[in-house]
Design an enzyme around this catalytic site. Structure first.
Site, PDB file in Angstrom:
ATOM      1  N   PRO A  84    -101.533 -50.376  37.677  1.00  0.00           N
ATOM      2  CA  PRO A  84    -100.851 -50.677  38.779  1.00  0.00           C
ATOM      3  C   PRO A  84    -101.584 -50.690  40.141  1.00  0.00           C
ATOM      4  O   PRO A  84    -102.357 -49.788  40.268  1.00  0.00           O
ATOM      5  CB  PRO A  84     -99.518 -49.583  38.623  1.00  0.00           C
ATOM      6  CG  PRO A  84     -99.670 -49.274  37.163  1.00  0.00           C
ATOM      7  CD  PRO A  84    -100.917 -49.389  36.647  1.00  0.00           C
ATOM      8  N   CYS A  85    -101.300 -51.591  40.791  1.00  0.00           N
ATOM      9  CA  CYS A  85    -102.109 -51.891  42.052  1.00  0.00           C
ATOM     10  C   CYS A  85    -101.557 -51.346  43.481  1.00  0.00           C
ATOM     11  O   CYS A  85    -102.188 -51.379  44.364  1.00  0.00           O
ATOM     12  CB  CYS A  85    -102.369 -53.332  42.104  1.00  0.00           C
ATOM     13  SG  CYS A  85    -101.138 -54.290  42.525  1.00  0.00           S
ATOM     14  N   GLN A  86    -100.363 -50.945  43.221  1.00  0.00           N
ATOM     15  CA  GLN A  86     -99.689 -50.423  44.593  1.00  0.00           C
ATOM     16  C   GLN A  86    -100.364 -49.366  45.539  1.00  0.00           C
ATOM     17  O   GLN A  86    -100.491 -49.451  46.463  1.00  0.00           O
ATOM     18  CB  GLN A  86     -98.163 -49.963  44.294  1.00  0.00           C
ATOM     19  CG  GLN A  86     -97.202 -51.080  43.779  1.00  0.00           C
ATOM     20  CD  GLN A  86     -97.312 -51.213  42.536  1.00  0.00           C
ATOM     21  OE1 GLN A  86     -98.190 -50.720  41.779  1.00  0.00           O
ATOM     22  NE2 GLN A  86     -96.062 -51.930  41.997  1.00  0.00           N
ATOM     23  N   TYR A  88    -103.643 -49.261  45.762  1.00  0.00           N
ATOM     24  CA  TYR A  88    -104.700 -50.009  46.435  1.00  0.00           C
ATOM     25  C   TYR A  88    -104.548 -51.133  47.169  1.00  0.00           C
ATOM     26  O   TYR A  88    -105.358 -51.507  47.932  1.00  0.00           O
ATOM     27  CB  TYR A  88    -105.589 -50.435  45.465  1.00  0.00           C
ATOM     28  CG  TYR A  88    -105.992 -49.434  44.268  1.00  0.00           C
ATOM     29  CD1 TYR A  88    -106.352 -48.051  44.362  1.00  0.00           C
ATOM     30  CD2 TYR A  88    -105.815 -49.881  42.855  1.00  0.00           C
ATOM     31  CE1 TYR A  88    -106.622 -47.226  43.557  1.00  0.00           C
ATOM     32  CE2 TYR A  88    -106.157 -48.840  41.783  1.00  0.00           C
ATOM     33  CZ  TYR A  88    -106.587 -47.843  42.240  1.00  0.00           C
ATOM     34  OH  TYR A  88    -106.866 -46.765  41.183  1.00  0.00           O
TER      35      TYR A  88
END
Length: 382
Positions: A84-86, A88
């Site tokens: 999950p990229c949130q 970054y």
């Protein structure tokens, strides 16, 4: 490609954009894992050859993956992953290594160490390159090298691979076979580049039936034949009815605002008395995408997890409404055969979180090419 089955497992798979790209390239995706139940329903329906594991990544063991897929250690061809990229993302103003989600890549590395795949492919948002002074990227590379993998990473622009959207992804590619690591060369570009022209928004959605603001429960059938390669690609194996094609209900004041916004326009075209209170004090140079009406001959802005007209250019080029889930999925290069399960909010999240399948396909093809090239060279030497 050899006749031997090429296998892939997709961690943090969501609805399966990366899996779909690898499937299109010829891989058999044998398992996917995610914590999102609605995305899991979509994944199971669109990847019948894969076993979907609904669980936190911390609970997914190597032993379970081997039993689920029938693979032994070292047999897996590719381990895919998109933690999950949130943590970054440049859209997360509190981003940092203190966010628990930033350590999820360590769980991916745990599975790499246990499964010993031949190739690893990991993707994330570009924000990962700057967080903590770039130490996240260095840590990923160093940890993979400790496990015997040579790895490189590069920022890829999705529009350069036929996706009708400006979207940037950091892609890590590595292998433990001593094979060359390459990245897909652009196939699409601006006029004069010698490449295929960019796929425009209207190339992507122009054949979809019109909708009114808030129109739902409509059995929307295709009314036109595909007129370009992208529409033909999107409609391959699709039925006669357009899935997930409903217009969110926008308020009367938003309807009034949209009527003032021309193609390519934004909140700056809305009369002052109709502006949201919070935007009446905004500088005209700020928030350039808010209440944006798409240019049919241009590229979409990045599709996020909610296509809210207040936050981006998600107004249909010609109709006074927000784009549907299906239109967002087209802009993400999903085939129309994908039916997104869950509430409409959950559907938008699945689409916005995904890797565009066309990008995944191009990455898969360079892996196939590396293996094929080495096999040919060895055959010549023999």
């Amino acid at each position: 490609m050899t006749t031997q089955r090429l296998t892939a497992i997709d961690l943090f798979c969501g609805a399966g954009g990366l899996s779909e790209g690898f499937r299109q390239a010829g891989y058999t995706v044998v398992a996917g894992n995610d914590i999102d139940a609605a995305a899991g329903e979509t994944y199971k329906a669109t990847h019948p050859d894969a076993e979907f594991i609904l669980a936190p990544i911390q609970d997914v063991t190597v032993d379970r993956l081997c039993k689920t897929t029938g693979l032994r250690l070292g047999e897996l061809d590719v381990l895919l992953g998109g933690p999950p990229c949130q943590a970054y993302s440049v859209y997360n103003h509190q981003r940092g290594m203190h966010d628990a989600r930033a350590s999820l890549f360590e769980q991916y590395l745990r599975i790499v160490e246990g499964m010993k795949p031949k190739w690893v492919v990991m993707e994330n948002v570009t924000g990962i390159t700057s967080i903590a002074g770039g130490t996240v990227v260095q840590s990923i590379k160093e940890e993979l090298r400790k496990l015997g993998y040579e790895v490189e990473c590069r920022v890829l622009k999705t529009e350069e691979y036929g996706v009708p959207q400006e979207r940037r992804r950091v892609v890590f590619i590595g292998n433990r076979l001593g094979l060359p690591i390459e990245f897909p060369k652009p196939t699409h570009g601006p006029a004069g580049s010698g490449l295929e022209p960019f796929t425009t928004i209207w190339d992507a959605i122009g054949d979809l039936p019109p909708l009114a603001n808030g129109e739902k429960d409509k059995i929307a059938a295709y009314t036109e034949e595909p007129v370009n390669w992208f529409q033909a690609y999107a409609r391959e194996n699709a039925g006669k009815t357009v899935l997930n094609h409903e217009a969110p209900r926008l308020s009367p004041v938003n309807e009034a605002r949209m009527r003032h916004i021309p193609i390519g326009g934004s909140w700056r075209d809305i009369p002052y008395d109709l502006l949201p209170e919070g935007m009446k004090k905004a500088k005209r140079s700020d928030h350039t995408k808010r209440y944006g009406r798409m240019r049919p001959d241009g590229l979409s802005c990045t599709v996020l997890t909610k296509c809210d007209v207040h936050w981006g250019a998600y107004i249909h080029p010609y109709q006074d409404r927000a784009i549907s889930v299906r239109e967002a999925a087209r802009i993400q290069a999903f085939p129309d055969s994908f039916f997104f399960h869950g509430s409409r909010t959950e559907q938008y999240v699945q689409v916005g979180n995904a890797v565009p399948p066309l990008l995944g396909r191009k990455v898969a093809e360079v892996l196939l090419k590396a293996g094929t090239t080495v096999r040919k060279e060895r055959q010549k030497a023999a």
